[in-house]
Motif scaffolding. Structure first.
Motif, PDB file in Angstrom:
ATOM      1  N   ASP A 141       0.846  -1.197   0.000  1.00  0.00           N
ATOM      2  CA  ASP A 141       0.000   0.000   0.000  1.00  0.00           C
ATOM      3  C   ASP A 141       0.884   1.251   0.000  1.00  0.00           C
ATOM      4  N   ASP A 142       0.277   2.406   0.173  1.00  0.00           N
ATOM      5  CA  ASP A 142       0.986   3.667  -0.022  1.00  0.00           C
ATOM      6  C   ASP A 142       1.211   4.430   1.279  1.00  0.00           C
ATOM      7  N   ASN A 143       1.152   3.734   2.425  1.00  0.00           N
ATOM      8  CA  ASN A 143       1.347   4.414   3.722  1.00  0.00           C
ATOM      9  C   ASN A 143       0.439   5.647   3.831  1.00  0.00           C
ATOM     10  N   GLU A 144      -0.809   5.504   3.394  1.00  0.00           N
ATOM     11  CA  GLU A 144      -1.681   6.672   3.315  1.00  0.00           C
ATOM     12  C   GLU A 144      -2.537   6.915   4.557  1.00  0.00           C
ATOM     13  N   GLY A 145      -2.329   6.117   5.602  1.00  0.00           N
ATOM     14  CA  GLY A 145      -3.140   6.310   6.806  1.00  0.00           C
ATOM     15  C   GLY A 145      -2.656   7.470   7.657  1.00  0.00           C
ATOM     16  N   VAL A 146      -3.593   8.249   8.190  1.00  0.00           N
ATOM     17  CA  VAL A 146      -3.267   9.405   9.040  1.00  0.00           C
ATOM     18  C   VAL A 146      -4.169   9.376  10.266  1.00  0.00           C
ATOM     19  N   PHE A 147      -3.572   9.545  11.441  1.00  0.00           N
ATOM     20  CA  PHE A 147      -4.353   9.620  12.673  1.00  0.00           C
ATOM     21  C   PHE A 147      -4.813  11.052  12.916  1.00  0.00           C
ATOM     22  N   GLY A 148      -6.101  11.202  13.200  1.00  0.00           N
ATOM     23  CA  GLY A 148      -6.626  12.486  13.639  1.00  0.00           C
ATOM     24  C   GLY A 148      -6.314  12.698  15.111  1.00  0.00           C
ATOM     25  N   PRO A 149      -6.884  13.750  15.708  1.00  0.00           N
ATOM     26  CA  PRO A 149      -6.638  13.998  17.133  1.00  0.00           C
ATOM     27  C   PRO A 149      -7.005  12.774  17.970  1.00  0.00           C
ATOM     28  N   PRO A 150      -6.220  12.484  18.998  1.00  0.00           N
ATOM     29  CA  PRO A 150      -6.471  11.266  19.780  1.00  0.00           C
ATOM     30  C   PRO A 150      -7.776  11.375  20.575  1.00  0.00           C
ATOM     31  N   PRO A 151      -8.420  10.240  20.837  1.00  0.00           N
ATOM     32  CA  PRO A 151      -9.613  10.253  21.697  1.00  0.00           C
ATOM     33  C   PRO A 151      -9.205  10.611  23.133  1.00  0.00           C
ATOM     34  N   PRO A 152     -10.153  10.914  23.998  1.00  0.00           N
ATOM     35  CA  PRO A 152      -9.797  11.339  25.366  1.00  0.00           C
ATOM     36  C   PRO A 152      -8.917  10.334  26.101  1.00  0.00           C
ATOM     37  N   THR A 153      -9.190   9.042  25.919  1.00  0.00           N
ATOM     38  CA  THR A 153      -8.339   8.014  26.529  1.00  0.00           C
ATOM     39  C   THR A 153      -8.095   6.910  25.512  1.00  0.00           C
ATOM     40  N   GLY A 154      -7.051   6.148  25.761  1.00  0.00           N
ATOM     41  CA  GLY A 154      -6.770   4.988  24.919  1.00  0.00           C
ATOM     42  C   GLY A 154      -6.611   5.354  23.462  1.00  0.00           C
ATOM     43  N   ASN A 155      -6.990   4.406  22.591  1.00  0.00           N
ATOM     44  CA  ASN A 155      -6.866   4.661  21.153  1.00  0.00           C
ATOM     45  C   ASN A 155      -8.219   4.633  20.451  1.00  0.00           C
ATOM     46  N   SER A 156      -9.321   4.607  21.240  1.00  0.00           N
ATOM     47  CA  SER A 156     -10.645   4.589  20.608  1.00  0.00           C
ATOM     48  C   SER A 156     -11.700   5.083  21.585  1.00  0.00           C
ATOM     49  N   HIS A 157     -12.835   5.424  21.027  1.00  0.00           N
ATOM     50  CA  HIS A 157     -14.035   5.585  21.835  1.00  0.00           C
ATOM     51  C   HIS A 157     -14.638   4.196  21.958  1.00  0.00           C
ATOM     52  N   ARG A 158     -14.557   3.607  23.124  1.00  0.00           N
ATOM     53  CA  ARG A 158     -15.038   2.232  23.274  1.00  0.00           C
ATOM     54  C   ARG A 158     -16.563   2.192  23.209  1.00  0.00           C
ATOM     55  N   ILE A 159     -17.092   1.334  22.349  1.00  0.00           N
ATOM     56  CA  ILE A 159     -18.538   1.156  22.230  1.00  0.00           C
ATOM     57  C   ILE A 159     -18.974   0.002  23.111  1.00  0.00           C
ATOM     58  N   SER A 160     -18.308  -1.118  22.959  1.00  0.00           N
ATOM     59  CA  SER A 160     -18.682  -2.327  23.680  1.00  0.00           C
ATOM     60  C   SER A 160     -17.843  -2.471  24.946  1.00  0.00           C
ATOM     61  N   GLN A 161     -18.307  -3.371  25.825  1.00  0.00           N
ATOM     62  CA  GLN A 161     -17.549  -3.606  27.055  1.00  0.00           C
ATOM     63  C   GLN A 161     -16.125  -4.025  26.726  1.00  0.00           C
ATOM     64  N   GLN A 162     -16.009  -4.839  25.682  1.00  0.00           N
ATOM     65  CA  GLN A 162     -14.694  -5.291  25.237  1.00  0.00           C
ATOM     66  C   GLN A 162     -14.643  -5.227  23.713  1.00  0.00           C
ATOM     67  N   MET A 163     -13.492  -5.125  23.190  1.00  0.00           N
ATOM     68  CA  MET A 163     -13.155  -5.312  21.779  1.00  0.00           C
ATOM     69  C   MET A 163     -13.523  -4.173  20.841  1.00  0.00           C
ATOM     70  N   LEU A 164     -14.732  -3.665  20.865  1.00  0.00           N
ATOM     71  CA  LEU A 164     -15.193  -2.816  19.771  1.00  0.00           C
ATOM     72  C   LEU A 164     -15.149  -1.322  20.117  1.00  0.00           C
TER      73      LEU A 164
END
Lengths: 553, 185
Positions: free
Chosen positions: A390-413
Motif C-alpha cells: 500500500d501507499d502508507n496513506e493512513g493518518v491519525f486524527g486527534p487522539p480520543p480522550p483516553t486509549g486509542n478509541s471511543h469504546r462502544i462495547s464492554q470489550q473489543m469494539l
C-alpha cells in the motif's frame, strides 16, 4: 521526589525502564533490559491470561473478546491484541521473513523508505535470533491442513508454486482446532508468554495488566513520567483511577494503532512531535477474499479428497489459520504495488463472516438472501489473505480522550481516529491480487471468489504498521534508525509502528527482528542516562525460564 | 419506546431479517418477510444480542428504531408506496424495499452509516456466531445459525480437536527462491 507532572502531592514511583505494551516489541525490550540489570516495569492495557484461560467460545466476555481490540476508523479498521503478550497471543503464528525488495521500497516519498543501515542482509542475523527463540518451524507437506493443501493444489493446477509457511507452532501439540485467535489453550502456538516474558520476569521485570498508558510528560532533570489509568477487568469502558511512574527510558510498544495516540496526547507536555507521528500508517496492504469451494470439481480437477466416503474438502473449520502461501508475485523485478503474497487463511465467524460478499442479483452483496445462502456453505469456504504494497496513506486524527478509541462495547469494539483513503497505487495492487486469486481458484470451476467489502468498516488489517516509523529522513520518519523518537531522547518505539512500510508478508518476525536489532542501542542510551545495565544476555529460548504466573487485576 | 412496545420489537426484527433473512414464525408474522426457507437472524436471537449489555448498543436502539421508521416513511413517499399503518413503516415495506433502504443507510458516505452498520453487525453475529450464548450451549440447543453454517461439534470435554486434518501429500512445487529458513528470498 515529586514532580509537577504528578501534581507534586505524593512521592512518585520510579523505575529505570518503563515499557508500554507487552507484545512482540515490548516483550523483547523488557527481556533484554531486565536481563541486563535494569529495573523494568511493563504496563499492559489488557488482561493477563495463560493457556488454560483461552476459551473455545464466542460468548461475549470469553477470551475471544477480552484479548482482542477492534477499532473502526474512517476507511480502515484495525484488529490488534489486547492482553499480556499482545499480538503474539492472538496472531496466526505465520513467521516468514520479508523479501529483499521490501527494504528497497520507495512508496510515496520517491526515495528509499528504510534507513540505509537496514536491508534484508543486515537484518538476517536479527531474524536468526528471534527465529531461534520462537522457534520458527518449517512445516512439511505432512503438516499441511486440508485448506492449505487445497490452496497448494489449486496453485499447482494454475501453474504456480506454493509454500508451506514458516510458523511458530509446535505441530505435535496442535489440535487443528482453529481457535488460535482466542489464544492457544494447548501452548502449541509460540507467543511471548512462553519465551521473552518469562525471561523478563525471571530477571525481575514487573508486568502490570489492565494499566492503559495515556500520556508521557518530562521531569526537570530529563526523565519521563508515564501516566496510566486502571482499566476494569470486565468492562473496558470503565476506569478505576490511575497513577504515574517516572523512568529514565521509555519504550513504547503499544501497537501501531495506539502508540501514535499516546505520543499525540503527550505533545502539549513533551513538546512538538516529529511530523511522522501518526502519519504514514500502513495496513500492510491487506485484503481478504472468500472462496466457495466446489467439492465435486476439487475431486475431478485436482484429484484430491479426504478418503472414501468423505468430501473432497468441506473443512474450513479444521486447521490452524494460514498454512500455505503463494509467493510467485514476490518478484522484485515487478513494479512496486504489483508485488504481493496470497496466503490461505481461516478467519473465525462473526468478524470473519460479516464482510464476506455473495453474488446477489444486482452484484456483490454482504447481506440478504444471497448472503444467507453463502453462510449455509460456510464449511466449504476458504479465505485468501492478500498482503500487497500500500501507499502508507493512513493518518491519525486527534487522539480520543483516553486509549486509542471511543469504546462502544464492554470489550473489543470501538471507533478510532485513523483515516485511510487508499491511493490509486493501493487500489491497483488490490485489483491485481484479486485477479490473481480468481485466476487460481475460479479456474475450471474449482470455486467462486469475491473480496470482502470495504464499504462498511473500510479496509481491514490485522497487521497495522508504520504509524511512527524508522528512517533516515526526519521529514518522513518519526524515529532514527536506533528507534529513538526524534527530538525526545530516551523515548524509543519498538512495535509495528516502527516498520517503515507494508511487508507483503506477515510482519511478526520482522517486528521482532527490528526490536532485537534496536536493543544494543537502547541499552547504550540507558547507560548514558544513568542506568546500570549491560547488553548480551543469552536468548530466552522456550523452557529456559519458569512458566509465567499471571497477576490478576 | 421500550422492548415491550410492539413497534420497537417489530422494527428491530424486520431490520435483522433484512440482514440475514429467515422464514416466518407464523403465517401472520409481519416482521419477518419470509423470503427464504429456514431460520434467520431473528430466530438466531438478534434482539437478545442487541439488548445484551456487552455490545453497548442497547441504549441507542430506541433512537435507531424511530429513525428507521422515519427513513421508511420518506422512502415510501419517494417511491409512491402506500404503507399499511397497522404496522411500523419499515415493517410495512416489502422485502425488496427494506433491502434497498438498508443498502442506502449502510452505504459509504451516509451520515448515519456507523449506526446502521453496527446494527447490521450484531444482526449478522447473532446468526453466525451466537455470542450471546456459550458456543457449546448454542450447539447443544441447536442454534439455528451455527447449525446452518455446519459448525462442527467439539469433543466431549467441550474442546475442539481435529485428528484428521490434511491430505498428507506434496501438492505443489515450492518457490525456487525459497531460502534455507523457509522464507522468500
Amino acid at each position: 521526589m515529586t514532580t509537577a507532572a504528578n501534581g507534586g502531592s505524593a512521592a512518585i514511583e520510579k523505575t529505570d525502564v518503563l515499557v508500554v505494551g507487552s507484545g512482540f516489541g515490548g516483550s523483547i525490550a523488557a527481556y533484554h533490559l531486565a536481563a541486563g540489570g535494569a529495573k523494568v516495569t511493563v504496563l499492559e492495557r489488557g488482561p493477563w491470561l495463560e493457556g488454560k484461560d483461552f476459551d473455545h467460545d464466542y460468548l461475549l466476555g470469553s477470551s475471544y473478546t477480552k484479548i482482542f481490540d477492534f477499532v473502526s476508523g474512517d476507511g480502515m479498521s484495525v484488529l490488534g491484541g489486547n492482553c499480556v503478550g499482545g499480538g503474539s497471543v492472538v496472531y496466526f503464528a505465520a513467521l516468514p521473513r520479508a523479501p529483499w525488495f521490501v527494504f528497497e521500497r520507495q512508496g510515496s516519498i520517491g526515495r528509499r523508505m528504510w534507513p540505509s543501515s537496514i536491508n534484508r542482509q543486515t537484518l538476517d542475523p536479527w531474524y536468526d535470533r528471534v527465529s531461534q527463540v520462537f522457534p520458527v518451524e518449517q512445516q512439511t507437506w505432512d503438516d499441511v491442513t486440508y485448506a492449505g493443501g487445497l490452496w497448494a493444489a489449486a496453485c499447482n493446477h494454475a501453474g504456480r508454486t506454493a509454500n508451506p509457511v514458516p510458523v511458530g507452532i509446535d505441530t505435535a501439540k496442535c489440535t487443528n482446532c482453529n481457535w488460535m485467535m482466542s489464544g492457544c489453550r494447548f501452548d502449541a502456538k509460540q507467543s511471548m508468554l512462553l519465551n521473552y516474558l518469562p525471561g523478563a520476569v525471571a530477571h525481575g521485570a514487573e508486568i502490570r495488566p489492565l494499566h492503559e498508558v495515556q500520556r508521557i510528560s518530562r521531569t526537570d532533570d530529563g526523565n519521563y513520567v508515564v501516566h496510566y489509568l486502571h482499566i476494569d477487568e470486565d468492562d473496558y469502558r470503565i476506569t478505576h483511577g490511575g497513577g504515574a511512574i517516572e523512568a529514565k527510558i521509555v519504550v513504547l510498544a503499544a501497537g501501531a494503532g495506539a502508540t501514535p495516540c499516546i505520543l499525540q496526547r503527550s505533545e502539549p507536555e513533551l513538546g512538538t512531535m516529529p511530523h511522522a507521528v501518526g502519519r504514514y500508517f500502513s495496513g500492510n496492504g491487506e485484503r481478504l477474499n472468500t472462496a466457495i469451494i466446489n467439492d465435486d470439481r476439487v475431486r475431478e480437477v485436482l484429484g484430491i479428497d479426504r478418503g472414501p466416503g468423505n468430501p473432497a474438502y468441506d473443512a474450513y473449520q479444521i486447521g490452524r489459520g494460514p498454512v500455505v502461501a503463494s509467493w510467485d508475485k514476490l518478484d522484485g523485478s515487478l513494479p512496486e504495488y504489483s508485488r504481493f503474497s496470497l496466503e490461505q487463511l481461516y478467519f473465525p465467524v462473526g468478524l470473519g463472516t460479516f464482510l464476506a460478499q455473495a453474488h446477489g442479483p444486482d452484484g456483490p452483496t454482504w447481506y440478504g438472501p444471497a448472503k444467507r445462502e453463502l453462510l449455509s456453505k460456510w464449511s466449504s469456504w476458504m479465505t485468501i489473505f492478500q498482503m500487497t504494497e500500500d501507499d502508507n496513506e493512513g493518518v491519525f486524527g486527534p487522539p480520543p480522550p483516553t486509549g486509542n478509541s471511543h469504546r462502544i462495547s464492554q470489550q473489543m469494539l470501538g471507533t478510532g481516529p485513523l483515516k485511510y483513503d487508499p491511493t490509486p497505487n493501493t487500489l491497483r495492487g488490490w485489483a491485481e491480487a484479486d485477479a490473481e486469486v480468481r485466476d487460481i481458484l475460479e479456474r475450471d470451476g474449482l470455486a467462486t471468489v469475491l473480496p470482502w467489502t470495504n464499504d462498511l468498516v473500510g479496509a481491514y488489517t490485522v497487521h497495522p504498521l508504520s504509524s511512527c516509523r524508522i528512517g533516515d529522513d526526519p521529514a518522513t520518519s518519526a524515529l532514527d534508525d536506533r528507534h529513538e523518537l526524534r527530538g525526545h531522547p530516551g523515548i524509543f518505539v519498538t512495535d509495528g509502528s516502527a516498520v517503515p512500510c507494508g511487508l507483503t508478508v506477515n510482519p511478526a518476525l520482522t517486528i521482532s527482528a527490528l526490536a532485537e536489532r534496536a536493543m544494543p542501542g537502547i541499552v547504550a542510551t540507558a547507560r548514558e542516562r544513568g542506568v546500570d545495565v549491560s547488553y548480551g544476555a543469552p536468548l530466552p529460548t522456550k523452557g529456559a525460564f519458569p512458566a509465567l504466573s499471571p497477576v490478576r487485576a | 419506546m421500550d422492548s415491550e412496545d410492539p413497534v420497537y420489537t417489530l422494527t428491530l426484527e424486520a431490520y435483522a431479517d433484512t440482514i440475514v433473512p429467515g422464514e416466518k414464525r407464523s403465517p401472520d408474522d409481519r416482521a419477518i418477510a419470509g423470503v427464504v426457507e429456514g431460520p434467520g437472524s431473528v430466530q438466531a436471537g438478534a434482539l437478545e444480542l442487541m439488548h445484551h449489555s456487552a455490545p453497548g448498543i442497547a441504549v441507542g436502539l430506541p433512537t435507531l428504531v424511530a429513525m428507521l421508521n422515519q427513513h421508511a416513511t420518506n422512502y415510501a413517499e419517494e417511491h409512491g408506496i402506500a404503507l399499511d399503518d397497522t404496522v411500523p413503516p419499515f415493517v410495512a415495506l416489502d422485502y425488496d424495499h427494506r433491502y434497498a433502504l438498508v443498502g442506502r443507510l449502510t452505504a459509504l458516505g451516509h451520515p448515519e452509516q456507523a449506526g446502521w452498520v453496527m446494527l447490521a453487525l450484531f444482526s449478522n453475529m447473532a446468526f453466525d456466531s451466537a455470542p450471546h450464548k456459550s458456543t457449546l450451549d448454542a450447539l447443544e440447543e441447536g442454534h439455528p445459525g451455527l447449525i446452518t453454517l455446519g459448525f462442527k461439534k467439539p469433543d466431549t470435554d467441550g474442546i475442539w480437536r481435529f485428528k484428521e486434518y490434511g491430505y498428507h501429500q506434496e501438492l505443489a512445487k515450492t518457490h525456487p527462491d525459497t531460502t534455507e529458513s523457509g522464507s522468500p528470498a
